[in-house]
Design a protein around this motif. Sequence first.
Motif, mmCIF file in Angstrom:
data_model
loop_
_atom_site.group_PDB
_atom_site.id
_atom_site.type_symbol
_atom_site.label_atom_id
_atom_site.label_comp_id
_atom_site.label_asym_id
_atom_site.label_seq_id
_atom_site.Cartn_x
_atom_site.Cartn_y
_atom_site.Cartn_z
ATOM 1 N N ARG A 154 0.838 -1.206 0.000
ATOM 2 C CA ARG A 154 0.000 0.000 0.000
ATOM 3 C C ARG A 154 0.872 1.255 0.000
ATOM 4 O O ARG A 154 1.786 1.387 0.808
ATOM 5 C CB ARG A 154 -0.929 0.014 1.213
ATOM 6 N N GLY A 155 0.553 2.174 -0.901
ATOM 7 C CA GLY A 155 1.381 3.349 -1.088
ATOM 8 C C GLY A 155 1.516 4.226 0.140
ATOM 9 O O GLY A 155 2.606 4.736 0.442
ATOM 10 N N HIS A 156 0.427 4.418 0.871
ATOM 11 C CA HIS A 156 0.493 5.272 2.061
ATOM 12 C C HIS A 156 1.332 4.612 3.158
ATOM 13 O O HIS A 156 2.020 5.307 3.911
ATOM 14 C CB HIS A 156 -0.919 5.568 2.575
ATOM 15 N N PHE A 157 1.275 3.296 3.234
ATOM 16 C CA PHE A 157 2.111 2.575 4.197
ATOM 17 C C PHE A 157 3.575 2.810 3.850
ATOM 18 O O PHE A 157 4.393 3.125 4.725
ATOM 19 C CB PHE A 157 1.787 1.081 4.147
ATOM 20 N N LEU A 158 3.903 2.658 2.578
ATOM 21 C CA LEU A 158 5.280 2.876 2.123
ATOM 22 C C LEU A 158 5.729 4.307 2.413
ATOM 23 O O LEU A 158 6.846 4.536 2.888
ATOM 24 C CB LEU A 158 5.393 2.576 0.633
ATOM 25 N N ALA A 159 4.858 5.269 2.138
ATOM 26 C CA ALA A 159 5.207 6.677 2.351
ATOM 27 C C ALA A 159 5.505 6.968 3.817
ATOM 28 O O ALA A 159 6.463 7.687 4.144
ATOM 29 C CB ALA A 159 4.076 7.579 1.857
ATOM 30 N N THR A 160 4.706 6.405 4.726
ATOM 31 C CA THR A 160 4.950 6.644 6.153
ATOM 32 C C THR A 160 6.253 5.986 6.597
ATOM 33 O O THR A 160 6.959 6.507 7.467
ATOM 34 C CB THR A 160 3.782 6.133 7.022
ATOM 35 N N ALA A 161 6.589 4.849 5.999
ATOM 36 C CA ALA A 161 7.841 4.180 6.329
ATOM 37 C C ALA A 161 9.040 4.994 5.834
ATOM 38 O O ALA A 161 10.046 5.129 6.536
ATOM 39 C CB ALA A 161 7.867 2.777 5.729
ATOM 40 N N VAL A 162 8.928 5.530 4.638
ATOM 41 C CA VAL A 162 9.996 6.364 4.081
ATOM 42 C C VAL A 162 10.211 7.595 4.957
ATOM 43 O O VAL A 162 11.350 7.986 5.236
ATOM 44 C CB VAL A 162 9.674 6.797 2.631
ATOM 45 N N LEU A 163 9.124 8.212 5.390
ATOM 46 C CA LEU A 163 9.233 9.383 6.260
ATOM 47 C C LEU A 163 9.977 9.029 7.545
ATOM 48 O O LEU A 163 10.860 9.772 7.992
ATOM 49 C CB LEU A 163 7.839 9.922 6.565
ATOM 50 N N LYS A 164 9.641 7.894 8.138
ATOM 51 C CA LYS A 164 10.325 7.463 9.359
ATOM 52 C C LYS A 164 11.813 7.202 9.099
ATOM 53 O O LYS A 164 12.664 7.509 9.930
ATOM 54 C CB LYS A 164 9.654 6.204 9.929
ATOM 55 N N SER A 183 4.803 17.532 2.580
ATOM 56 C CA SER A 183 6.022 18.121 2.028
ATOM 57 C C SER A 183 6.902 17.048 1.392
ATOM 58 O O SER A 183 7.540 17.281 0.363
ATOM 59 C CB SER A 183 6.794 18.885 3.103
ATOM 60 N N LEU A 184 6.929 15.866 2.001
ATOM 61 C CA LEU A 184 7.699 14.761 1.435
ATOM 62 C C LEU A 184 7.111 14.342 0.092
ATOM 63 O O LEU A 184 7.841 14.119 -0.882
ATOM 64 C CB LEU A 184 7.698 13.574 2.397
ATOM 65 N N TYR A 185 5.790 14.254 0.044
ATOM 66 C CA TYR A 185 5.110 13.867 -1.200
ATOM 67 C C TYR A 185 5.380 14.886 -2.304
ATOM 68 O O TYR A 185 5.685 14.515 -3.448
ATOM 69 C CB TYR A 185 3.603 13.757 -0.944
ATOM 70 N N ALA A 186 5.289 16.167 -1.966
ATOM 71 C CA ALA A 186 5.520 17.223 -2.959
ATOM 72 C C ALA A 186 6.936 17.151 -3.513
ATOM 73 O O ALA A 186 7.156 17.285 -4.730
ATOM 74 C CB ALA A 186 5.261 18.587 -2.334
ATOM 75 N N PHE A 192 10.316 13.056 -9.221
ATOM 76 C CA PHE A 192 9.818 12.110 -10.234
ATOM 77 C C PHE A 192 9.728 12.793 -11.596
ATOM 78 O O PHE A 192 10.102 12.218 -12.625
ATOM 79 C CB PHE A 192 8.447 11.585 -9.821
ATOM 80 N N GLY A 193 9.250 14.029 -11.603
ATOM 81 C CA GLY A 193 9.145 14.773 -12.857
ATOM 82 C C GLY A 193 10.492 14.958 -13.530
ATOM 83 O O GLY A 193 10.594 14.972 -14.761
#
Length: 217
Positions: A154-164, A183-186, A192-193
């Motif tokens: 799950r993408g949100h799970f991955l994102a929270t792990a990356v933030l940690k 801010s991390l997502y932005a 990516f662009g």
Amino acid sequence: AQIDSGQLHAIAARDADFLRLCGNVSNDPRVIYTAGYSIENTLYTVEAIAHLARIWCKTTRVSMVECEKWMLELSDSIAPLVHLDAANAISNSGATTIGDNCARFMKSQTSAILCSAKVAAKVAEARVKLPEESVALAKAAVGDTHVLVISHLRGHFLATAVLKFIVAKAKQLGRKINVSADSLYAAAVTHFGKTLGNKHPHQDHYLLAAKAAWVAL
């Protein structure tokens, strides 16, 4: 549905979730699906994580090697739950599996490492609620390589792990930082662009899908 029926003449992009595994994707090329479970699975590659960590930690002392090692450990630890998450989608059993936040599975609230005991407990709890056939189908469909496991996480799970991981790395380097999910997502989207079309692992998927969608419009 409106694009499929011809009511809407447009191009749409959406997360794939487990729609491919369940056979529920649209055949209309104007509907573009993410390469993995969601866009976060494309944004947070090992290269991107290293880049983002260097930005927030304000140092070049964050190597690709350590980011890859962390990602491999994450994949190994979470794989059984990813398989059960997919099995739950296939069987529509309504079991709770991974969720969208990694916090409850980490060794501590400040750790970026998954706790094997917490993951195992959740696997045991969810497994009894899922048909064996669905679990077998999910394992075969998802696969067990690191790339495939992370792709179906799950993408949100991955994102929270990356933030940690980034916050923990900063602490290790003697820095205290404040990073929000937004801010991390932005920053990840911006990166990516810049990397799309320049050896990004998912570039062929998106460039070919965009071309097919434009032709069909």
